[in-house]
Write a protein that holds these residues in place. Structure first.
Motif, PDB file in Angstrom:
ATOM      1  N   UNK A  41       8.476  11.098   3.037  1.00  0.00           N
ATOM      2  CA  UNK A  41       7.200  11.641   3.530  1.00  0.00           C
ATOM      3  C   UNK A  41       6.104  11.436   2.476  1.00  0.00           C
ATOM      4  N   UNK A  42       6.462  11.640   1.210  1.00  0.00           N
ATOM      5  CA  UNK A  42       5.468  11.462   0.138  1.00  0.00           C
ATOM      6  C   UNK A  42       4.968  10.021   0.086  1.00  0.00           C
ATOM      7  N   UNK A  43       5.795   9.106   0.570  1.00  0.00           N
ATOM      8  CA  UNK A  43       5.398   7.693   0.594  1.00  0.00           C
ATOM      9  C   UNK A  43       4.247   7.418   1.540  1.00  0.00           C
ATOM     10  N   UNK A  44       3.904   8.401   2.380  1.00  0.00           N
ATOM     11  CA  UNK A  44       2.774   8.218   3.300  1.00  0.00           C
ATOM     12  C   UNK A  44       1.428   8.448   2.610  1.00  0.00           C
ATOM     13  N   UNK A  45       1.471   8.878   1.354  1.00  0.00           N
ATOM     14  CA  UNK A  45       0.208   9.122   0.643  1.00  0.00           C
ATOM     15  C   UNK A  45      -0.653   7.859   0.698  1.00  0.00           C
ATOM     16  N   UNK A  46      -1.907   8.053   1.091  1.00  0.00           N
ATOM     17  CA  UNK A  46      -2.765   6.892   1.314  1.00  0.00           C
ATOM     18  C   UNK A  46      -4.131   7.092   0.675  1.00  0.00           C
ATOM     19  N   UNK A  92       0.818  -1.219   0.000  1.00  0.00           N
ATOM     20  CA  UNK A  92       0.000   0.000   0.000  1.00  0.00           C
ATOM     21  C   UNK A  92       0.852   1.271   0.000  1.00  0.00           C
ATOM     22  N   UNK A  93       2.105   1.131   0.415  1.00  0.00           N
ATOM     23  CA  UNK A  93       2.967   2.309   0.521  1.00  0.00           C
ATOM     24  C   UNK A  93       3.305   2.854  -0.867  1.00  0.00           C
ATOM     25  N   UNK A  94       3.370   4.172  -0.980  1.00  0.00           N
ATOM     26  CA  UNK A  94       3.760   4.792  -2.255  1.00  0.00           C
ATOM     27  C   UNK A  94       5.283   4.797  -2.334  1.00  0.00           C
ATOM     28  N   UNK A  95       5.819   3.868  -3.079  1.00  0.00           N
ATOM     29  CA  UNK A  95       7.278   3.751  -3.190  1.00  0.00           C
ATOM     30  C   UNK A  95       7.846   4.603  -4.298  1.00  0.00           C
ATOM     31  N   UNK A  96       6.990   5.018  -5.237  1.00  0.00           N
ATOM     32  CA  UNK A  96       7.572   5.628  -6.434  1.00  0.00           C
ATOM     33  C   UNK A  96       8.356   6.914  -6.167  1.00  0.00           C
ATOM     34  N   UNK A  97       7.978   7.782  -5.189  1.00  0.00           N
ATOM     35  CA  UNK A  97       8.817   8.981  -4.999  1.00  0.00           C
ATOM     36  C   UNK A  97      10.259   8.603  -4.617  1.00  0.00           C
ATOM     37  N   UNK A  98      10.376   7.609  -3.719  1.00  0.00           N
ATOM     38  CA  UNK A  98      11.708   7.180  -3.306  1.00  0.00           C
ATOM     39  C   UNK A  98      12.443   6.530  -4.483  1.00  0.00           C
ATOM     40  N   UNK A  99      11.696   5.772  -5.284  1.00  0.00           N
ATOM     41  CA  UNK A  99      12.328   5.105  -6.429  1.00  0.00           C
ATOM     42  C   UNK A  99      12.827   6.134  -7.439  1.00  0.00           C
ATOM     43  N   UNK A 126      -3.961  12.607   7.235  1.00  0.00           N
ATOM     44  CA  UNK A 126      -2.623  13.071   6.862  1.00  0.00           C
ATOM     45  C   UNK A 126      -2.223  12.486   5.503  1.00  0.00           C
ATOM     46  N   UNK A 127      -2.712  11.278   5.228  1.00  0.00           N
ATOM     47  CA  UNK A 127      -2.378  10.644   3.953  1.00  0.00           C
ATOM     48  C   UNK A 127      -3.042  11.308   2.757  1.00  0.00           C
ATOM     49  N   UNK A 128      -3.963  12.263   3.021  1.00  0.00           N
ATOM     50  CA  UNK A 128      -4.603  12.966   1.911  1.00  0.00           C
ATOM     51  C   UNK A 128      -3.611  13.957   1.317  1.00  0.00           C
ATOM     52  N   UNK A 129      -3.790  14.275   0.058  1.00  0.00           N
ATOM     53  CA  UNK A 129      -2.736  14.962  -0.680  1.00  0.00           C
ATOM     54  C   UNK A 129      -2.362  16.339  -0.138  1.00  0.00           C
ATOM     55  N   UNK A 130      -3.328  17.136   0.337  1.00  0.00           N
ATOM     56  CA  UNK A 130      -3.011  18.521   0.696  1.00  0.00           C
ATOM     57  C   UNK A 130      -2.024  18.591   1.859  1.00  0.00           C
ATOM     58  N   UNK A 133      -0.757   3.192  11.726  1.00  0.00           N
ATOM     59  CA  UNK A 133      -0.558   2.841  10.315  1.00  0.00           C
ATOM     60  C   UNK A 133       0.565   3.676   9.703  1.00  0.00           C
ATOM     61  N   UNK A 134       0.674   4.929  10.152  1.00  0.00           N
ATOM     62  CA  UNK A 134       1.747   5.799   9.672  1.00  0.00           C
ATOM     63  C   UNK A 134       3.089   5.238  10.134  1.00  0.00           C
ATOM     64  N   UNK A 135       3.126   4.799  11.386  1.00  0.00           N
ATOM     65  CA  UNK A 135       4.367   4.227  11.909  1.00  0.00           C
ATOM     66  C   UNK A 135       4.757   2.983  11.112  1.00  0.00           C
ATOM     67  N   UNK A 136       3.764   2.154  10.798  1.00  0.00           N
ATOM     68  CA  UNK A 136       4.050   0.970   9.971  1.00  0.00           C
ATOM     69  C   UNK A 136       4.772   1.382   8.687  1.00  0.00           C
ATOM     70  N   UNK A 137       4.252   2.410   8.052  1.00  0.00           N
ATOM     71  CA  UNK A 137       4.865   2.840   6.787  1.00  0.00           C
ATOM     72  C   UNK A 137       6.261   3.421   6.996  1.00  0.00           C
ATOM     73  N   UNK A 138       6.378   4.224   8.066  1.00  0.00           N
ATOM     74  CA  UNK A 138       7.688   4.851   8.313  1.00  0.00           C
ATOM     75  C   UNK A 138       8.749   3.806   8.641  1.00  0.00           C
ATOM     76  N   UNK A 139       8.318   2.734   9.298  1.00  0.00           N
ATOM     77  CA  UNK A 139       9.250   1.657   9.631  1.00  0.00           C
ATOM     78  C   UNK A 139       9.830   1.052   8.344  1.00  0.00           C
ATOM     79  N   UNK A 140       9.058   1.148   7.268  1.00  0.00           N
ATOM     80  CA  UNK A 140       9.545   0.636   5.980  1.00  0.00           C
ATOM     81  C   UNK A 140      10.260   1.724   5.182  1.00  0.00           C
ATOM     82  N   UNK A 141       9.677   2.937   5.187  1.00  0.00           N
ATOM     83  CA  UNK A 141      10.190   3.993   4.313  1.00  0.00           C
ATOM     84  C   UNK A 141      11.531   4.564   4.798  1.00  0.00           C
TER      85      UNK A 141
END
Ligand SMILES: Nc1ncnc2c1ncn2[C@@H]1O[C@H](COP(=O)(O)OP(=O)(O)OP(=O)(O)O)[C@@H](O)[C@H]1O
Ligand SMILES: [Mg+2]
Lengths: 184, 295
Positions: A59-64, A12-19, A136-140, A80-88
């Motif tokens: 941070x952009x990878x948190x987009x949900x 579910x994580x947005x990996x493309x910004x990091x990629x 927070x995962x919303x775009x704005x 859920x944010x922590x889950x993502x940050x643990x990966x990102x």
């Protein structure tokens, strides 16, 4: 066996910004390595922008896109944010380490400096999310969070001090935001 | 219909039955605009409908009912618990299903994977039982053939059913559904109605008056952030008793006039003397109420 949240969170994580950032760095690294762009490693001038780009990407990878659907599950948004940050964050640190390894040694303070920039981005996103109930995962909100590390590095340069001069303060800002924004 | 008594915080030895949902003086503003204005209502067990024009405050009310948004003022009790207290909010969320108005999904997931992820987040820890439950809810919304296709390949109405399935996980005590029928074809709407009538307490916003008359035992009409009517659907229709008439031309005195498929003009408002009064429907009651509130 990994906890049940790991695999779906990875997907579910947005990996493309990091990629994208990693690919750009790889492209730049080739001439740098060949000594075409300067001395014997990544020019110090580039460290700040690279760290900013990596922090912004993390941070952009948190987009949900499913943030609204998940808004009322028992596992709260901060979890859920922590889950993502643990990966990102580790992924960003790997790219950062690889970049640093082109020049000097990889020093723990440099790693911490990247974490501090991510913390600043997170603080920006949490502040922008406000009390409106917009996730927070919303775009704005996330756009603000993504911009924060970049603005910090640019402002540091304009102000004539190092982008990594206030790591401790940034970490405090990030930690405070996490506490104050624990309901967001 | 199955309904479990819902008990609130208790004095030792005394069991108090609290309504599954109760709002008292609930107010919520965004900046200067007041989206929900001193709303008091109770709901359930059964299916309760929220009707109201665009921007009336239905979704804001439902987000409060789903613990997603905190009110500025007023008291909210869900399943007898106070969602402003973190421990009680967690307990509510364990027993709640929420379908937001615009449920985003992960396009790269299959419905099965997505609902399974929601189930993980809903603390369904036992893997085999969780998968069984995921399959059950997906089948209940008619996704048996599509549950392993990528969500990006599914139609709009099918995606809506994926989100609905996620809300149904664990057979919640309180279901909060924001326009659940959006995009559903008539057959799927029928299925939705039967799902709703099997649920314990459902609070749903809808623009489909047919949905309200077929499944809701109670309806609240929200206008400008306030509740203007609460009662059974028949009571809403009854508001227009003696104030609906038909004839063969438009009537400028009516608050609403429209041409029926039969070719006659139907009017709601104050009928002229000698008008051919007809039995009011839910639409008539709703249109009259909203028109009068605007004046
Ligand atoms: N996050 C927000 N920030 C600012 N204003 C908001 C927000 N959410 C809702 N509003 C405002 O609150 C009011 C009520 O909105 P709400 O979404 O609850 O209406 P609704 O009855 O669900 O409408 P619809 O039928 O169109 O879904 C509107 O004026 C809307 O603009
Ligand atoms: Mg709405």
């Amino acid at each position: 066996m990994s906890p049940a949240w790991v695999l779906p969170t990875v997907r579910a994580t947005s990996w493309w910004p990091l990629a994208v950032v990693a690919c750009c760095l790889a492209v730049v690294a080739v001439p740098l390595h060949a000594g075409a762009l300067g001395a014997d490693g990544p020019a110090d001038d580039l460290l700040g922008p690279v760290a900013a780009a990596l922090a912004a990407a993390a941070v952009a990878g948190l987009r949900d896109p499913a943030a609204a659907l998940l808004a009322a599950v028992p596992a709260p948004a901060p979890t859920r944010r922590t889950h993502r940050l643990v990966l990102l964050v580790p992924a960003a640190l790997v790219v950062w380490s690889a970049w640093l390894a082109l020049g000097d040694d990889v020093r723990p303070p440099d790693l911490l400096a990247l974490v501090a920039l991510v913390a600043l981005g997170l603080a920006g996103a949490l502040a922008a999310a406000g009390r409106g109930g917009a996730p927070v995962g919303a775009s704005a909100a996330l756009a603000v969070g993504t911009a924060a590390p970049v603005v910090w590095v640019l402002a540091s340069r304009a102000g004539g001090h190092g982008w990594d001069a206030h790591v401790g303060a940034l970490l405090v800002v990030g930690a405070t935001a996490l506490v104050l924004g624990r309901d967001r | 219909m199955t309904s479990r008594p819902v008990t609130g915080p208790t004095v030792p030895g005394v069991v108090t039955a609290a309504p599954p949902l109760s709002f008292a003086g609930v107010t919520r503003s965004f900046g200067r605009s007041r989206a929900v204005d001193a709303v008091s209502l109770t709901a359930g067990p059964g299916v309760v409908g929220l009707l109201g024009p665009n921007g009336a405050g239905k979704s804001t009310l439902l987000r409060i009912a789903a613990t997603v948004l905190a009110p500025d003022r007023g008291e909210v009790r869900l399943l007898g618990l106070d969602p402003s207290r973190p421990d009680e909010r967690l307990e509510v969320r364990r027993r709640l299903g929420y379908l937001p108005q615009a449920p985003g999904l992960y396009p790269g997931f299959t419905p099965f994977d997505l609902v399974d992820y929601v189930a993980v987040l809903k603390e369904h820890t036992h893997a085999a039982r969780r998968r069984e439950e995921v399959r059950r809810v997906l089948v209940s919304v008619g996704l048996e053939d599509d549950m392993h296709r990528k969500i990006r390949r599914l139609s709009g109405g099918t995606r809506q059913r994926v989100a609905l399935a996620a809300a149904l996980l664990g057979d919640p005590d309180l279901l909060v559904l924001d326009e659940p029928a959006t995009g559903l074809d008539p057959e799927q709407r029928l299925r939705l109605r039967s799902l709703l009538s099997q649920a314990r307490t459902v609070v749903m916003a809808t623009h489909h008056i047919a949905e309200v008359s077929s499944v809701c035992h109670e309806v609240h009409v929200v206008l400008g952030g306030r509740v203007h009517f609460s009662g059974p659907p028949a009571g809403l229709a009854a508001l227009a008793a003696g104030r609906v008439w038909e004839d063969d031309r438009p009537d400028p005195r009516a608050v609403h006039s429209w041409l029926t498929p039969a070719g006659t003009h139907r009017h709601v408002g104050e009928p002229p003397a000698g008008a051919a009064l007809v039995a009011p429907t839910l639409d008539d009651g709703y249109l009259l109420l909203t028109a009068e509130a605007r004046r």
